[in-house]
Write an enzyme that holds these catalytic residues in place. Structure first.
Site, PDB file in Angstrom:
ATOM      1  N   ASN A   1      14.977  24.428  35.151  1.00  0.00           N
ATOM      2  CA  ASN A   1      14.564  25.199  34.067  1.00  0.00           C
ATOM      3  C   ASN A   1      15.733  26.234  33.691  1.00  0.00           C
ATOM      4  O   ASN A   1      16.059  26.549  32.591  1.00  0.00           O
ATOM      5  CB  ASN A   1      13.289  25.752  34.020  1.00  0.00           C
ATOM      6  CG  ASN A   1      12.197  24.788  33.850  1.00  0.00           C
ATOM      7  OD1 ASN A   1      11.331  24.725  35.008  1.00  0.00           O
ATOM      8  ND2 ASN A   1      11.971  24.287  32.886  1.00  0.00           N
TER       9      ASN A   1
ATOM     10  N   ALA B   1       6.411  17.760  25.818  1.00  0.00           N
ATOM     11  CA  ALA B   1       5.538  17.646  25.232  1.00  0.00           C
ATOM     12  C   ALA B   1       5.788  18.874  23.947  1.00  0.00           C
ATOM     13  O   ALA B   1       6.480  19.804  24.198  1.00  0.00           O
ATOM     14  CB  ALA B   1       4.341  18.247  25.778  1.00  0.00           C
TER      15      ALA B   1
ATOM     16  N   LYS C   1      12.227  23.135  40.607  1.00  0.00           N
ATOM     17  CA  LYS C   1      11.942  22.972  39.291  1.00  0.00           C
ATOM     18  C   LYS C   1      12.456  24.519  38.690  1.00  0.00           C
ATOM     19  O   LYS C   1      13.035  24.344  37.662  1.00  0.00           O
ATOM     20  CB  LYS C   1      10.328  23.223  38.914  1.00  0.00           C
ATOM     21  CG  LYS C   1       9.997  22.960  37.803  1.00  0.00           C
ATOM     22  CD  LYS C   1      10.369  21.617  37.067  1.00  0.00           C
ATOM     23  CE  LYS C   1      10.161  21.613  35.554  1.00  0.00           C
ATOM     24  NZ  LYS C   1       8.939  21.984  34.708  1.00  0.00           N
TER      25      LYS C   1
HETATM   26  N1  LIG Z   1       6.352  21.834  26.534  1.00  0.00           N
HETATM   27  C1  LIG Z   1       6.664  21.054  27.670  1.00  0.00           C
HETATM   28  O1  LIG Z   1       7.282  20.158  27.357  1.00  0.00           O
HETATM   29  C2  LIG Z   1       6.695  21.662  28.979  1.00  0.00           C
HETATM   30  C3  LIG Z   1       6.291  22.975  29.109  1.00  0.00           C
HETATM   31  N2  LIG Z   1       6.201  23.549  30.477  1.00  0.00           N
HETATM   32  C4  LIG Z   1       5.690  24.918  30.693  1.00  0.00           C
HETATM   33  O2  LIG Z   1       4.382  24.770  30.390  1.00  0.00           O
HETATM   34  C5  LIG Z   1       3.856  26.086  30.054  1.00  0.00           C
HETATM   35  C6  LIG Z   1       3.103  25.936  28.579  1.00  0.00           C
HETATM   36  O3  LIG Z   1       4.135  25.530  27.750  1.00  0.00           O
HETATM   37  P1  LIG Z   1       4.176  25.150  26.339  1.00  0.00           P
HETATM   38  O4  LIG Z   1       2.823  24.183  26.215  1.00  0.00           O
HETATM   39  O5  LIG Z   1       5.302  24.540  25.753  1.00  0.00           O
HETATM   40  O6  LIG Z   1       3.527  26.364  25.450  1.00  0.00           O
HETATM   41  P2  LIG Z   1       2.826  26.665  24.085  1.00  0.00           P
HETATM   42  O7  LIG Z   1       2.940  28.006  23.603  1.00  0.00           O
HETATM   43  O8  LIG Z   1       2.978  25.382  23.203  1.00  0.00           O
HETATM   44  O9  LIG Z   1       1.166  26.584  24.737  1.00  0.00           O
HETATM   45  C7  LIG Z   1       0.435  27.703  25.105  1.00  0.00           C
HETATM   46  C8  LIG Z   1      -0.537  27.712  24.332  1.00  0.00           C
HETATM   47  O10 LIG Z   1      -1.564  28.654  24.922  1.00  0.00           O
HETATM   48  C9  LIG Z   1      -2.315  29.186  24.197  1.00  0.00           C
HETATM   49  N3  LIG Z   1      -2.880  30.609  24.904  1.00  0.00           N
HETATM   50  C10 LIG Z   1      -2.444  31.642  25.604  1.00  0.00           C
HETATM   51  N4  LIG Z   1      -3.154  32.590  26.059  1.00  0.00           N
HETATM   52  C11 LIG Z   1      -4.407  31.975  25.775  1.00  0.00           C
HETATM   53  C12 LIG Z   1      -5.745  32.406  25.967  1.00  0.00           C
HETATM   54  N5  LIG Z   1      -6.107  33.152  26.775  1.00  0.00           N
HETATM   55  N6  LIG Z   1      -6.789  31.509  25.416  1.00  0.00           N
HETATM   56  C13 LIG Z   1      -6.490  30.379  24.612  1.00  0.00           C
HETATM   57  N7  LIG Z   1      -5.199  29.895  24.499  1.00  0.00           N
HETATM   58  C14 LIG Z   1      -4.347  30.675  25.057  1.00  0.00           C
HETATM   59  C15 LIG Z   1      -1.163  29.638  23.314  1.00  0.00           C
HETATM   60  O11 LIG Z   1      -1.366  30.474  22.034  1.00  0.00           O
HETATM   61  P3  LIG Z   1      -0.483  31.505  21.163  1.00  0.00           P
HETATM   62  O12 LIG Z   1       0.565  30.817  20.691  1.00  0.00           O
HETATM   63  O13 LIG Z   1      -1.506  32.264  20.283  1.00  0.00           O
HETATM   64  O14 LIG Z   1      -0.012  32.478  22.338  1.00  0.00           O
HETATM   65  C16 LIG Z   1      -0.489  28.562  23.219  1.00  0.00           C
HETATM   66  O15 LIG Z   1      -0.971  27.768  21.989  1.00  0.00           O
HETATM   67  C17 LIG Z   1       5.078  26.939  30.190  1.00  0.00           C
HETATM   68  O16 LIG Z   1       4.998  27.540  31.274  1.00  0.00           O
HETATM   69  C18 LIG Z   1       6.157  25.873  30.053  1.00  0.00           C
HETATM   70  O17 LIG Z   1       7.473  26.333  30.541  1.00  0.00           O
HETATM   71  C19 LIG Z   1       6.442  22.837  31.476  1.00  0.00           C
HETATM   72  C20 LIG Z   1       6.826  21.485  31.247  1.00  0.00           C
HETATM   73  C21 LIG Z   1       7.223  20.949  30.043  1.00  0.00           C
HETATM   74  C1  LIG Z   2      10.903  19.375  32.101  1.00  0.00           C
HETATM   75  C2  LIG Z   2      11.543  20.388  30.710  1.00  0.00           C
HETATM   76  C3  LIG Z   2      12.750  20.496  30.914  1.00  0.00           C
HETATM   77  C4  LIG Z   2      11.152  19.446  29.530  1.00  0.00           C
HETATM   78  O1  LIG Z   2      11.780  19.813  28.602  1.00  0.00           O
HETATM   79  C5  LIG Z   2      10.466  21.307  30.645  1.00  0.00           C
HETATM   80  O2  LIG Z   2       9.997  22.206  31.642  1.00  0.00           O
HETATM   81  C6  LIG Z   2      10.471  22.628  29.493  1.00  0.00           C
HETATM   82  O3  LIG Z   2      10.878  22.270  28.510  1.00  0.00           O
HETATM   83  O4  LIG Z   2      10.170  23.697  30.067  1.00  0.00           O
END
Ligand SMILES: NC(=O)C1=CN([C@@H]2O[C@H](COP(=O)(O)OP(=O)(O)OC[C@H]3O[C@@H](n4cnc5c(N)ncnc54)[C@H](OP(=O)(O)O)[C@@H]3O)[C@@H](O)[C@H]2O)C=CC1
Ligand SMILES: CC(C)(CO)C(=O)C(=O)O
Length: 298
Positions: free
Chosen positions: A181, A121, A177
């Site tokens: 990562n 994502a 996982k």
């Molecule tokens: N993106 C991906 O493809 C994948 C991600 N993951 C995991 O998922 C998790 C999230 O990743 P990702 O989505 O990429 O990260 P992002 O930084 O895009 O998303 C996290 C969001 O949460 C917000 N946030 C943090 N604290 C709060 C709060 N208290 N209230 C409201 N909003 C808050 C952050 O804001 P701010 O920026 O202001 O801190 C940010 O917008 C991580 O652990 C990542 O490793 C797992 C698989 C795939």
């Molecule tokens: C699954 C994967 C590797 C997808 O990019 C992920 O977990 C990440 O980006 O943190």
């Protein structure tokens, strides 16, 4: 089911947006993303082409739902746990990468579930998220075994079209996982390449070594994960998300703190506890931490 997604960034927006097809979902995130969603809905692009209308707010305190899905970065988990503690939830589930998130959440909540997600994502602009790879959610009791709440949440995810497995061996799944990562994230962040590049030389060897060290460390801590399984899992995810920018690459390109401490740094610490060698993870953690320090000095 009523669901609150705390952390509406890349993954949280995608998962929350998909869950909203079947459930009553509230996204908790930051401005201007939440304002755009409130005004025009959330656009999901890439693997999907849909616009969903759901509640979005920047105020996470005092909400209530059957389930809270945590998708903040691992270093924000303590803050997320406090925010959720002001509300009422039947269960709290982490879909985050890295280790230690469930333990932090369990300090504030009775029913915590562990989860992993391999969906890719990227939040492109306010109100828009790209699904760069369809993956799978795996969830279950953090310590392993069956959980009726995990069955309920798993059914809710499946009914919204998310590929979901409810697993009774979550410790093993979390370590697998972690290997994925530890292999993919730091290498793609440092080399600025998409996930698929780690399937080819010269990255291939580095990524396999990081996954192998993670499996060795898992076994030293009593978790049955073979080197072969860890490498196969890493290569499978790299293949399925070949066009994805890993979350750590997105962090580095946007000049943001990474989850290195909860990923390669965690492997190094647990390897040290058990006198296992983890030179590749140590090197990757050292280079990313050096980048993080330099970023602060600027
Ligand atoms: N993106 C991906 O493809 C994948 C991600 N993951 C995991 O998922 C998790 C999230 O990743 P990702 O989505 O990429 O990260 P992002 O930084 O895009 O998303 C996290 C969001 O949460 C917000 N946030 C943090 N604290 C709060 C709060 N208290 N209230 C409201 N909003 C808050 C952050 O804001 P701010 O920026 O202001 O801190 C940010 O917008 C991580 O652990 C990542 O490793 C797992 C698989 C795939
Ligand atoms: C699954 C994967 C590797 C997808 O990019 C992920 O977990 C990440 O980006 O943190």
């Amino acid at each position: 089911m009523e669901i609150v997604v705390l952390g509406a960034g890349s993954l949280g927006s995608l998962v929350g947006g998909l869950l909203a097809g079947a459930h009553d979902v509230t996204l908790v995130g930051r401005e201007p993303h939440v304002e755009a969603i409130e005004a025009d809905g959330l656009e999901i692009r890439g693997e999907y082409d849909r616009r969903v209308f759901l509640r979005a707010t920047a105020e996470g305190e005092g909400l209530a739902a059957d389930c809270a899905v945590v998708t903040v970065k691992s270093f924000d988990t303590p803050d997320a746990a406090h925010v959720l503690a002001t509300g009422e939830y039947g269960a709290v589930i982490s879909l985050q990468n890295g280790m230690g998130n469930e333990a932090v959440l369990a300090g504030h909540h009775d029913t915590v579930l562990a989860g992993t997600a391999t969906y890719g994502a990227v939040r492109r602009e306010p109100g828009v998220v790209d699904c760069t790879g369809r993956g799978e959610v795996v969830l279950g009791a953090p310590g392993g075994g069956r959980s009726s709440m995990a069955d309920r949440v798993g059914e809710a995810f499946r009914s919204a079209g998310l590929e979901t497995t409810v697993a009774a061996d979550m410790p093993r799944r979390l370590w697998a996982k972690l290997a994925v990562n530890a292999g993919i994230n730091a290498v793609t962040a440092l080399a600025r390449v998409e996930n698929g590049a780690v399937l080819e030389a010269p990255a291939e060897e580095l990524v396999r070594a990081a996954a192998r060290e993670t499996a060795r460390t898992a076994r030293a801590h009593g978790v049955d994960l073979s080197n072969r399984e860890a490498i196969a899992a890493t290569e499978r995810v790299a293949d399925r998300t070949a066009g994805n920018e890993s979350s750590m690459r997105q962090d580095v390109e946007n000049g943001r703190q990474t989850e290195i401490d909860a990923i390669n740094g965690y492997v190094v610490d647990r390897a040290e506890d058990a006198s296992v060698a983890a030179p590749t993870n140590r090197l990757l953690a050292g280079v990313i931490r050096t980048w993080e320090r330099g970023r602060k000095l600027r």
